[in-house]
Design a protein around this motif. Structure first.
Motif, PDB file in Angstrom:
ATOM      1  N   LEU A 207       0.894  -1.285   0.155  1.00 45.10           N
ATOM      2  CA  LEU A 207       0.003   0.037  -0.365  1.00 45.10           C
ATOM      3  C   LEU A 207       0.765   1.321   0.007  1.00 45.10           C
ATOM      4  CD1 LEU A 207      -2.927   0.916   0.457  1.00 45.10           C
ATOM      5  CD2 LEU A 207      -2.354   0.961   2.926  1.00 45.10           C
ATOM      6  N   SER A 208       0.690   1.856  -0.998  1.00 38.42           N
ATOM      7  CA  SER A 208       1.564   3.414  -0.802  1.00 38.42           C
ATOM      8  C   SER A 208       0.527   4.552  -0.305  1.00 38.42           C
ATOM      9  CB  SER A 208       1.893   3.861  -2.329  1.00 38.42           C
ATOM     10  OG  SER A 208       0.861   3.992  -3.194  1.00 38.42           O
ATOM     11  N   ILE A 209       1.169   5.362   0.381  1.00 43.17           N
ATOM     12  CA  ILE A 209       0.400   6.329   0.950  1.00 43.17           C
ATOM     13  C   ILE A 209       1.334   7.742   1.090  1.00 43.17           C
ATOM     14  CG2 ILE A 209      -0.348   7.174   3.490  1.00 43.17           C
ATOM     15  CD1 ILE A 209      -0.257   4.201   4.244  1.00 43.17           C
ATOM     16  N   MET A 210       0.490   8.725   0.802  1.00 42.19           N
ATOM     17  CA  MET A 210       1.069  10.144   0.839  1.00 42.19           C
ATOM     18  C   MET A 210       0.131  10.996   1.559  1.00 42.19           C
ATOM     19  SD  MET A 210       2.005  12.175  -2.484  1.00 42.19           S
ATOM     20  CE  MET A 210       3.112  13.697  -2.542  1.00 42.19           C
ATOM     21  N   LEU A 211       0.794  11.788   2.055  1.00 43.12           N
ATOM     22  CA  LEU A 211       0.025  12.965   3.134  1.00 43.12           C
ATOM     23  C   LEU A 211       0.379  14.614   2.286  1.00 43.12           C
ATOM     24  CD1 LEU A 211       0.287  10.501   4.888  1.00 43.12           C
ATOM     25  CD2 LEU A 211       0.712  12.437   6.935  1.00 43.12           C
ATOM     26  N   ILE A 212      -0.382  15.285   2.190  1.00 42.91           N
ATOM     27  CA  ILE A 212      -0.433  16.692   1.709  1.00 42.91           C
ATOM     28  C   ILE A 212      -1.085  17.545   2.850  1.00 42.91           C
ATOM     29  CG2 ILE A 212       0.148  15.777  -0.585  1.00 42.91           C
ATOM     30  CD1 ILE A 212      -2.826  16.978  -1.186  1.00 42.91           C
ATOM     31  N   GLY A 213      -0.484  18.806   2.663  1.00 43.29           N
ATOM     32  CA  GLY A 213      -1.163  19.819   3.369  1.00 43.29           C
ATOM     33  C   GLY A 213       0.062  20.765   3.854  1.00 43.29           C
ATOM     34  N   ASN A 214      -0.468  21.412   5.087  1.00 42.86           N
ATOM     35  CA  ASN A 214       0.560  22.442   5.715  1.00 42.86           C
ATOM     36  C   ASN A 214       1.301  21.699   6.653  1.00 42.86           C
ATOM     37  OD1 ASN A 214      -1.648  22.481   7.639  1.00 42.86           O
ATOM     38  ND2 ASN A 214      -2.310  24.257   6.827  1.00 42.86           N
ATOM     39  N   SER A 215       1.379  22.505   7.811  1.00 46.13           N
ATOM     40  CA  SER A 215       2.361  21.810   8.816  1.00 46.13           C
ATOM     41  C   SER A 215       1.748  20.945   9.802  1.00 46.13           C
ATOM     42  CB  SER A 215       2.786  23.194   9.948  1.00 46.13           C
ATOM     43  OG  SER A 215       1.687  23.663  10.373  1.00 46.13           O
ATOM     44  N   TYR A 216       0.276  20.825   9.679  1.00 43.53           N
ATOM     45  CA  TYR A 216      -0.467  19.684  10.159  1.00 43.53           C
ATOM     46  C   TYR A 216      -0.105  18.205   9.781  1.00 43.53           C
ATOM     47  CZ  TYR A 216      -3.647  21.937  13.373  1.00 43.53           C
ATOM     48  OH  TYR A 216      -4.452  22.309  14.486  1.00 43.53           O
ATOM     49  N   VAL A 217       0.465  18.262   8.198  1.00 44.92           N
ATOM     50  CA  VAL A 217       0.999  17.013   8.018  1.00 44.92           C
ATOM     51  C   VAL A 217       1.888  16.569   8.890  1.00 44.92           C
ATOM     52  CG1 VAL A 217       2.532  15.993   6.196  1.00 44.92           C
ATOM     53  CG2 VAL A 217       0.631  17.439   5.423  1.00 44.92           C
ATOM     54  N   LEU A 218       3.188  17.318   9.329  1.00 47.11           N
ATOM     55  CA  LEU A 218       4.277  16.771  10.140  1.00 47.11           C
ATOM     56  C   LEU A 218       3.747  16.550  11.363  1.00 47.11           C
ATOM     57  CD1 LEU A 218       7.291  19.344   9.117  1.00 47.11           C
ATOM     58  CD2 LEU A 218       6.481  16.970   8.271  1.00 47.11           C
ATOM     59  N   SER A 219       2.467  17.260  12.075  1.00 40.50           N
ATOM     60  CA  SER A 219       2.211  16.766  13.213  1.00 40.50           C
ATOM     61  C   SER A 219       1.549  15.398  13.210  1.00 40.50           C
ATOM     62  CB  SER A 219       0.985  17.951  13.643  1.00 40.50           C
ATOM     63  OG  SER A 219       1.589  19.157  13.954  1.00 40.50           O
ATOM     64  N   PHE A 220       0.668  14.835  12.112  1.00 38.76           N
ATOM     65  CA  PHE A 220      -0.019  13.699  12.209  1.00 38.76           C
ATOM     66  C   PHE A 220       0.817  12.545  11.550  1.00 38.76           C
ATOM     67  CE2 PHE A 220      -3.407  16.744  13.093  1.00 38.76           C
ATOM     68  CZ  PHE A 220      -4.163  15.734  14.142  1.00 38.76           C
ATOM     69  N   ARG A 221       2.052  13.139  10.797  1.00 40.83           N
ATOM     70  CA  ARG A 221       2.634  12.157  10.045  1.00 40.83           C
ATOM     71  C   ARG A 221       3.336  10.750  11.135  1.00 40.83           C
ATOM     72  NH1 ARG A 221       8.680  14.043   8.802  1.00 40.83           N
ATOM     73  NH2 ARG A 221       8.754  13.886  11.172  1.00 40.83           N
ATOM     74  N   ASN A 222       4.071  10.871  11.922  1.00 40.02           N
ATOM     75  CA  ASN A 222       4.350   9.746  12.535  1.00 40.02           C
ATOM     76  C   ASN A 222       2.970   8.850  13.398  1.00 40.02           C
ATOM     77  OD1 ASN A 222       6.805   9.162  11.537  1.00 40.02           O
ATOM     78  ND2 ASN A 222       8.048  10.075  13.102  1.00 40.02           N
ATOM     79  N   PRO A 223       2.231   9.991  13.879  1.00 36.80           N
ATOM     80  CA  PRO A 223       1.037   9.139  14.824  1.00 36.80           C
ATOM     81  C   PRO A 223       0.092   8.371  13.867  1.00 36.80           C
ATOM     82  CG  PRO A 223       1.596  11.420  15.505  1.00 36.80           C
ATOM     83  CD  PRO A 223       2.524  11.407  14.424  1.00 36.80           C
ATOM     84  N   LEU A 224       0.178   8.744  12.493  1.00 35.58           N
ATOM     85  CA  LEU A 224      -0.486   8.039  11.575  1.00 35.58           C
ATOM     86  C   LEU A 224       0.116   6.972  11.380  1.00 35.58           C
ATOM     87  CD1 LEU A 224      -3.143   7.768  10.002  1.00 35.58           C
ATOM     88  CD2 LEU A 224      -1.988   8.837   8.131  1.00 35.58           C
ATOM     89  N   ARG A 225       1.357   7.197  10.899  1.00 34.18           N
ATOM     90  CA  ARG A 225       2.126   6.101  10.193  1.00 34.18           C
ATOM     91  C   ARG A 225       2.393   4.831  11.385  1.00 34.18           C
ATOM     92  NH1 ARG A 225       7.934   4.866  10.045  1.00 34.18           N
ATOM     93  NH2 ARG A 225       8.340   6.565  11.244  1.00 34.18           N
ATOM     94  N   GLU A 226       2.398   5.211  12.653  1.00 34.39           N
ATOM     95  CA  GLU A 226       2.453   3.915  13.538  1.00 34.39           C
ATOM     96  C   GLU A 226       1.428   3.232  13.525  1.00 34.39           C
ATOM     97  OE1 GLU A 226       3.369   5.690  17.304  1.00 34.39           O
ATOM     98  OE2 GLU A 226       5.363   6.520  16.879  1.00 34.39           O
ATOM     99  N   GLN A 227       0.043   3.735  13.143  1.00 36.56           N
ATOM    100  CA  GLN A 227      -1.057   3.031  13.045  1.00 36.56           C
ATOM    101  C   GLN A 227      -1.252   1.894  11.947  1.00 36.56           C
ATOM    102  OE1 GLN A 227      -2.703   3.025  16.210  1.00 36.56           O
ATOM    103  NE2 GLN A 227      -1.174   5.026  16.456  1.00 36.56           N
ATOM    104  N   PHE A 228      -0.460   2.044  11.034  1.00 42.22           N
ATOM    105  CA  PHE A 228      -0.162   1.184  10.028  1.00 42.22           C
ATOM    106  C   PHE A 228       0.744  -0.008  10.275  1.00 42.22           C
ATOM    107  CE2 PHE A 228      -1.947   4.695   7.721  1.00 42.22           C
ATOM    108  CZ  PHE A 228      -3.096   3.909   6.860  1.00 42.22           C
ATOM    109  N   GLY A 229       1.517   0.101  11.395  1.00 44.70           N
ATOM    110  CA  GLY A 229       2.806  -0.645  11.643  1.00 44.70           C
ATOM    111  C   GLY A 229       3.721  -0.297  10.225  1.00 44.70           C
TER     112      GLY A 229
END
Length: 369
Positions: A150-172
């Protein structure tokens, strides 16, 4: 009523009042009725005294006397500012161990969360490859490769960096690639000025280039999107056009819903209340009805988006208690919001159940497509 003489006298000392009031407020912070009264009386008396013994004589000085006198005043101000700002123990207040621990724990959250998160080294910054001011790019690159398809991409403003790793951890590691593009004024679905238009065009080019299976849009939205909805609303038109563009390249789109309008410098306000107004600290929680009312047009616009591949998800519901949005953890006394309108580590921790739900939904649904 005040006489003309009294009003004239107040006008005469008004400039000194202006100069005096702020240093006194900075030194003796007004956190109680007593300090408000003390500051009012002290400001008025000191202004009267300085007006008679300094200001009236100052206006009569010749330049030979005035230059060294001004130098002494400037150096005195430098010394006072340095002293008040923490380089001297004279102004320091004494706090209980409990308050000290709360302050230490919260000060650790002052910096943007992504700069102090544990697994930040697993994401690598890359040249963005676009004609854009480097200061406008919060972060661009990819994270450690996973074991999935599964390929995943995040776009947006600084909120991308806020949620980047918290979201990534949920995917393992159940993904193949995990990319992110965090650009100033990047709202993902619309633009309202030249800078946000550039950010939007870059985001679209990145999506077209990498064609992720799942696209996440994380943004704190600009004030303009809260404006009343007009006939043939331009923001709704833009949203539909840009979403339609993304749909050509991705299988699923997940869009973060609107956040309440947090106060700037909230963490500092929270710490000030911890130190001086502990009994009133509950007042810092946000009135839910008023907060939602401010975002009502944002939510209406989102509901008018036409998209077969889109899902909106909301993390703000996790902060709801009765008619309030909780702004801090009562047990640990940790603020959920920093000074720059971003969630702290504690705030992001609250969002984990929703991020986990979204990640599971993504992994389950994309397998079926």
């Amino acid at each position: 009523m005040l006489s003309f003489n009294t009003l004239g006298y107040i006008g005469g000392i008004s400039y000194v009042l202006y100069l005096v009031h702020w240093p006194l407020i900075a030194i003796f912070v007004p956190y109680s009725p007593q300090t408000y009264i003390f500051l009012t009386v002290t400001t008025l008396l000191s202004s009267i005294i300085l007006h008679h013994i300094f200001e009236q004589k100052y206006l009569k000085m010749d330049w030979k006397t005035l230059v060294p006198f001004l130098f002494v005043l400037i150096m005195g101000n430098v010394f006072l500012q340095s002293s008040v700002r923490g380089h001297s123990t004279f102004w320091n207040m004494t706090y209980t161990d409990d308050v000290k621990n709360i302050m230490i724990s919260n000060k650790a959250q002052i910096e943007w969360s992504w700069r102090t998160e544990e697994k930040r080294d697993e994401c690598v910054e890359e040249p963005i490859g676009e004609e854009i001011d480097k200061l406008s790019v919060f972060g661009y690159g990819s994270c450690v490769r996973g074991n999935g398809s599964l390929s995943i991409m995040l776009i947006g403003n600084s909120y991308v960096l806020s949620f980047r790793n918290p979201l990534r951890e949920q995917f393992g590691l159940n993904y193949s690639t995990f990319r992110y593009s965090s650009i100033s004024q990047g709202y993902g679905t619309y633009a309202d000025n030249a800078a946000s238009r550039l950010s939007l065009e870059i985001a679209k080019r990145q999506v077209a280039r990498y064609k992720p299976d799942v696209l996440f849009i994380f943004a704190r939205y600009s004030p303009s999107i809260r404006d009343p909805i007009r006939e043939n609303d331009d923001y709704i038109r833009q949203m539909n056009e840009n979403i339609k563009f993304y749909e050509k390249f991705v299988k699923k789109i997940y869009i973060l819903g609107s956040h309440p309008l947090y106060k700037t410098n909230f963490l500092s306000i929270f710490l000030q209340n911890v130190q001086h107004r502990r009994d009133d600290i509950e007042s810092l929680h946000m009135n839910r009805r008023e907060a939602d009312k401010m975002m009502i047009n944002v939510k209406k616009r989102f509901k008018m988006i036409k998209c077969s591949k889109c899902q909106f998800f909301d993390v703000t519901n996790l902060f709801v208690e009765d008619n309030k949005y909780l702004m801090f953890d009562r047990d640990q006394m940790l603020s959920y919001v920093d000074n720059t309108l971003h969630l702290t580590h504690s705030g992001l921790k609250v969002t984990e159940p929703e991020l986990k739900r979204v990640a599971k939904e993504v992994m389950d649904s994309v397998k079926l497509i």
